[in-house]
Design a protein around this motif. Structure first.
Motif, short mmCIF file in Angstrom:
data_model
loop_
_atom_site.label_atom_id
_atom_site.label_comp_id
_atom_site.label_asym_id
_atom_site.label_seq_id
_atom_site.Cartn_x
_atom_site.Cartn_y
_atom_site.Cartn_z
N UNK A 41 0.81 -1.22 0.00
CA UNK A 41 0.00 0.00 0.00
C UNK A 41 0.84 1.27 0.00
N UNK A 42 2.17 1.12 -0.14
CA UNK A 42 3.04 2.27 0.13
C UNK A 42 3.64 2.96 -1.07
N UNK A 43 2.96 3.04 -2.21
CA UNK A 43 3.58 3.68 -3.38
C UNK A 43 4.57 2.71 -4.01
N UNK A 44 5.77 3.22 -4.34
CA UNK A 44 6.78 2.33 -4.91
C UNK A 44 7.21 1.28 -3.89
N UNK A 45 7.53 0.07 -4.37
CA UNK A 45 8.05 -0.97 -3.47
C UNK A 45 9.31 -0.42 -2.81
N UNK A 46 9.36 -0.44 -1.50
CA UNK A 46 10.44 0.28 -0.84
C UNK A 46 10.73 -0.30 0.54
N UNK A 47 12.00 -0.54 0.80
CA UNK A 47 12.38 -1.00 2.14
C UNK A 47 12.34 0.16 3.14
N UNK A 48 12.54 1.37 2.64
CA UNK A 48 12.43 2.54 3.54
C UNK A 48 11.01 2.62 4.11
N UNK A 49 10.01 2.42 3.23
CA UNK A 49 8.62 2.42 3.67
C UNK A 49 8.36 1.24 4.62
N UNK A 50 8.98 0.11 4.33
CA UNK A 50 8.85 -1.08 5.18
C UNK A 50 9.31 -0.75 6.60
N UNK A 51 10.46 -0.10 6.69
CA UNK A 51 11.00 0.27 8.01
C UNK A 51 10.11 1.31 8.69
N UNK A 52 9.62 2.26 7.90
CA UNK A 52 8.76 3.31 8.48
C UNK A 52 7.50 2.69 9.09
N UNK A 53 6.87 1.79 8.35
CA UNK A 53 5.65 1.16 8.85
C UNK A 53 5.95 0.31 10.08
N UNK A 54 7.06 -0.40 10.04
CA UNK A 54 7.43 -1.23 11.20
C UNK A 54 7.57 -0.37 12.45
N UNK A 55 8.31 0.74 12.33
CA UNK A 55 8.55 1.58 13.51
C UNK A 55 7.26 2.22 14.01
N UNK A 56 6.34 2.47 13.09
CA UNK A 56 5.04 3.04 13.49
C UNK A 56 4.19 2.00 14.24
N UNK A 57 4.21 0.77 13.73
CA UNK A 57 3.35 -0.26 14.33
C UNK A 57 4.00 -0.95 15.52
N UNK A 58 5.32 -0.86 15.63
CA UNK A 58 6.05 -1.53 16.73
C UNK A 58 6.94 -0.50 17.42
N UNK A 59 6.32 0.47 18.12
CA UNK A 59 7.12 1.57 18.69
C UNK A 59 8.11 1.10 19.75
N UNK A 60 7.94 -0.14 20.22
CA UNK A 60 8.90 -0.65 21.20
C UNK A 60 10.24 -1.01 20.55
N UNK A 61 10.25 -1.09 19.22
CA UNK A 61 11.51 -1.39 18.52
C UNK A 61 12.23 -0.08 18.21
N UNK A 62 13.56 -0.10 18.35
CA UNK A 62 14.32 1.10 18.06
C UNK A 62 14.88 1.04 16.64
N UNK A 63 15.12 2.20 16.02
CA UNK A 63 15.74 2.19 14.68
C UNK A 63 17.07 1.42 14.67
N UNK A 64 17.82 1.50 15.78
CA UNK A 64 19.10 0.79 15.83
C UNK A 64 18.90 -0.73 15.77
N UNK A 65 17.78 -1.20 16.30
CA UNK A 65 17.49 -2.64 16.23
C UNK A 65 16.99 -3.03 14.83
N UNK A 66 16.25 -2.11 14.24
CA UNK A 66 15.55 -2.45 13.00
C UNK A 66 16.45 -2.33 11.77
N UNK A 67 17.37 -1.37 11.79
CA UNK A 67 18.20 -1.16 10.60
C UNK A 67 18.96 -2.41 10.16
#
Ligand SMILES: [Zn+2]
Length: 306
Positions: free
Chosen positions: A266-292
């Motif tokens: 649902x995020x426009x162009x297929x994108x891992x950046x969007x994947x990470x953005x959605x993950x951090x939004x839906x799983x706020x307990x995860x930090x960017x340092x863990x997710x990258x």
């Protein structure tokens, strides 16, 4: 994108990139699959155009490598769109009877001989009989190639594994009135599949949405050759229950991330950046340092690209 980390997409189906919109989701997974197949099998649908579009989108959004599941040899035969994108093609294999398994395995071996840097993808528990799964594990060891399998994806799948009933049984019986879950299923829970898959050279468990604590522990104990691939955009699209990301991460499972296909994107162009953005939004307990790392180096490790 010079400011982009080198994203790695650990699960996609680029041949479905011809879908401009996600397939309508009405809460029924069999209906969704039927709609994907209907769209994909239209005479004017071009797999080559779709793969090209998917690759172009991934490149534009900073992805350097992708594990791509393909239904035919065609995408593997398409020359690389751009040397900046490394794509490992996994041939999807479906056979719910031993007779079909034999021919699929012969085809899989020919595919690996033609495409030594490819992989194999026994589709899912309800479409893969024990003979096919055994054969895929053997080929994976023989050719030292990775295996990607959809597992523990939907409540329908759990129902079929546990009780041999439900919407997926009905779907399979529509395709084959003789479909017999006793002969097709390799076990009654995902752990039975994980144990068998663990014998392969390398394994990507696609989704794993419904893995329990014991199964997560098993995956963690096999971190050197097994991984789980989470697709946050598709997960949100299907309205799945919370992914056990924190539990997996804390247990030590190698978790990688994927976009999945445009049929649930649902995020426009297929994108891992969007994947990470959605993950951090839906799983706020995860930090960017863990997710990258999940969006980069874990994908390379999971798909055997390092
Ligand atoms: Zn998939």
């Amino acid at each position: 994108m010079t400011d982009s980390p080198p994203f790695v997409n650990a699960h996609c189906h680029l041949e479905l990139s011809g879908f401009s919109e996600p397939v309508r989701w009405n809460g029924s997974f069999p209906d969704w699959i039927a709609e994907v197949l209907r769209h994909r099998n239209q005479p004017d649908y071009s797999v080559e155009t779709a793969v090209r579009r998917g690759e172009a989108e991934l490149l534009q959004t900073g992805t350097v490598a992708a594990a791509d599941i393909v239904q035919t040899d065609l995408p593997a035969a398409i020359p690389a769109a751009n040397p900046r994108l490394t794509t490992r093609r996994f041939l999807e294999l479906i056979a719910w009877t031993p007779e079909k398994a034999e021919s699929r395995l012969a085809r899989a071996e020919e595919f690996l001989q033609r495409n030594p840097s490819a992989g194999l993808s026994p589709h899912a528990p309800y479409t893969v009989c024990p003979e096919l799964l055994d054969g895929v594990v053997s080929l994976s060891r023989k050719y030292r190639v990775p295996v990607a399998m959809h597992l523990a994806e939907t409540p329908d799948e759990s129902e079929l594994l546990r009780h041999h009933c439900g919407p997926l049984l009905e779907m399979m019986r529509r395709a084959d009135p003789h479909y017999n879950p006793k002969k097709t299923l390799s076990g009654g829970r995902p752990l039975d599949y994980l144990k068998q898959l663990s014998q392969a050279h390398r394994v990507l468990v696609i989704h794993g949405n419904d893995l329990d604590e014991e199964e997560i522990g098993f995956l963690a104990s096999r971190r050197d050759n097994m991984s789980a691939v989470f697709c946050p955009v598709a997960h949100r699209y299907f309205g799945r229950k919370t992914y056990p990301l924190r539990q997996m991460s804390d247990a030590g499972v190698l978790v990688a991330l994927g976009t999945d296909s445009r049929a649930s994107w649902t995020g426009g162009m297929l994108s891992m950046r969007e994947t990470v953005r959605v993950l951090l939004e839906d799983y706020p307990e995860m930090t960017p340092e863990e997710v990258l790392p999940m969006a980069t180096v874990h994908g390379l490790m999971a798909a055997g690209l390092v």
